[in-house]
Scaffold this motif. Structure first.
Motif, short mmCIF file in Angstrom:
data_model
loop_
_atom_site.label_atom_id
_atom_site.label_comp_id
_atom_site.label_asym_id
_atom_site.label_seq_id
_atom_site.Cartn_x
_atom_site.Cartn_y
_atom_site.Cartn_z
N ILE A 104 33.64 44.50 33.27
CA ILE A 104 33.37 43.05 33.27
C ILE A 104 34.58 42.29 33.77
N LEU A 105 35.76 42.65 33.27
CA LEU A 105 36.99 41.96 33.70
C LEU A 105 37.22 42.14 35.21
N VAL A 108 34.90 39.89 37.16
CA VAL A 108 35.30 38.48 37.05
C VAL A 108 36.48 38.18 37.97
N VAL A 109 37.46 39.06 38.01
CA VAL A 109 38.63 38.83 38.86
C VAL A 109 38.24 38.90 40.35
N TRP A 111 35.38 37.98 41.54
CA TRP A 111 34.75 36.67 41.79
C TRP A 111 35.81 35.59 42.01
N LEU A 112 36.85 35.60 41.22
CA LEU A 112 37.92 34.61 41.39
C LEU A 112 38.58 34.75 42.76
N LYS A 115 36.10 33.22 45.31
CA LYS A 115 35.37 32.04 44.80
C LYS A 115 34.83 31.16 45.92
N PHE A 131 28.05 42.28 42.71
CA PHE A 131 28.20 42.67 41.32
C PHE A 131 27.43 43.93 40.95
N PRO A 200 29.41 44.49 35.66
CA PRO A 200 29.39 43.41 36.64
C PRO A 200 28.09 42.60 36.63
N ALA A 203 28.56 40.12 34.10
CA ALA A 203 29.46 39.08 34.63
C ALA A 203 28.70 38.13 35.54
N HIS A 204 27.84 38.67 36.40
CA HIS A 204 27.03 37.82 37.28
C HIS A 204 26.17 36.86 36.47
N LEU A 207 28.74 34.13 34.69
CA LEU A 207 29.68 33.34 35.48
C LEU A 207 28.98 32.13 36.11
#
Length: 248
Positions: A104-105, A108-109, A111-112, A115, A131, A200, A203-204, A207
């Motif tokens: 998950i982490l 997320v990173v 995605w950042l 972005k 994801f 992921p 996370a999708h 987020l």
């Protein structure tokens, strides 16, 4: 499982997913420098993501994948999950927790890092594809078979690597992942790892991704069940093969 082993498995899985989701984002999303780089670029990106993750998670034995954990668990020839980590239910859950947190982490990173490209991408399917995996032809039964076969190859050969003399280390697993992607990845995008897909996908779902659409939870069980079944089968079947003894 010690805290040090848990942290190593978490960060190794995070690096795996950061670089793996990252290469898909580079190929799939609008206006990236790698846009339309092709499936082979994705294969190599995931292989190198495994290479990096294995080094980071060396202390935990670098499972990075619950299918690997269960394959080792059912294999009677493997004495422990890693040096100093006994094979038992509690430690298996520890690996699963570390892998899920890390996956998950990592997503997320990733995605950042992309972005602005997520914001500019018009197709929700391309965003979800960063994801999670999805089938080229949706047929849950056959998609499950593909994931079982791909994961069987992964876990079977990984266990063989540990039983035969070789000096390749993590590079051997990286090349194996590239090969599986190139040879067996076409039908489903080759999750071959329940954590690679489920973490992921979560996370999708959570987020705040602009125009993301749904997370395709109807398919989500396939890349979880298939790899677990494939890992168990590989851990059992590989015991039938006699490998040359490692040098003393």
């Amino acid at each position: 499982m010690s805290l040090e082993v848990f942290v190593a498995e978490t960060f190794g899985t995070m690096i795996l997913l950061l670089l793996g989701c990252g290469v898909v984002a580079n190929v799939a999303l609008a206006k990236t420098k790698g846009n339309n780089g092709g499936f082979l670029m994705v294969n190599f990106g995931w292989g190198l993501a495994v290479f990096a993750g294995v080094f980071v998670a060396a202390l935990s034995g670098a499972h990075l994948n619950f299918a690997v954990t269960v394959g080792l668990w059912v294999n009677g020839d493997v004495e422990s999950f890693a040096s100093g980590v006994d094979k038992n239910f509690g430690n298996a859950l520890g690996y699963l927790a570390a892998q899920m947190i890390g996956s998950i982490l990592g997503a997320v990173v990733a995605w950042l890092a992309y972005k602005q490209h997520f914001d500019d991408e018009p197709d929700p399917a391309n965003k979800l594809g960063v994801f999670s995996t999805g089938p080229a032809i949706r047929s849950y039964g056959w998609n499950l078979v593909t994931e079982i076969i791909g994961t069987f190859v992964l876990v079977f050969v990984i266990i063989a690597f540990g039983s035969t003399p070789n000096g390749l280390g993590p590079l051997a697993v990286a090349l194996l992942v590239v090969g599986i992607g190139a040879s067996l990845g076409g039908p489903t995008g080759y999750a071959i790892n329940p954590n690679r897909d489920l973490g992921p996908r979560i996370a999708h779902a959570i987020l705040p991704i602009k125009g993301k659409g749904g997370s395709d939870w109807g398919y989500a069980w396939v890349p979880v069940a298939g790899p677990i079944i494939g890992g168990i089968l590989a851990g059992l079947v590989v015991q039938l093969v006699e490998f040359p003894a490692l040098p003393a």
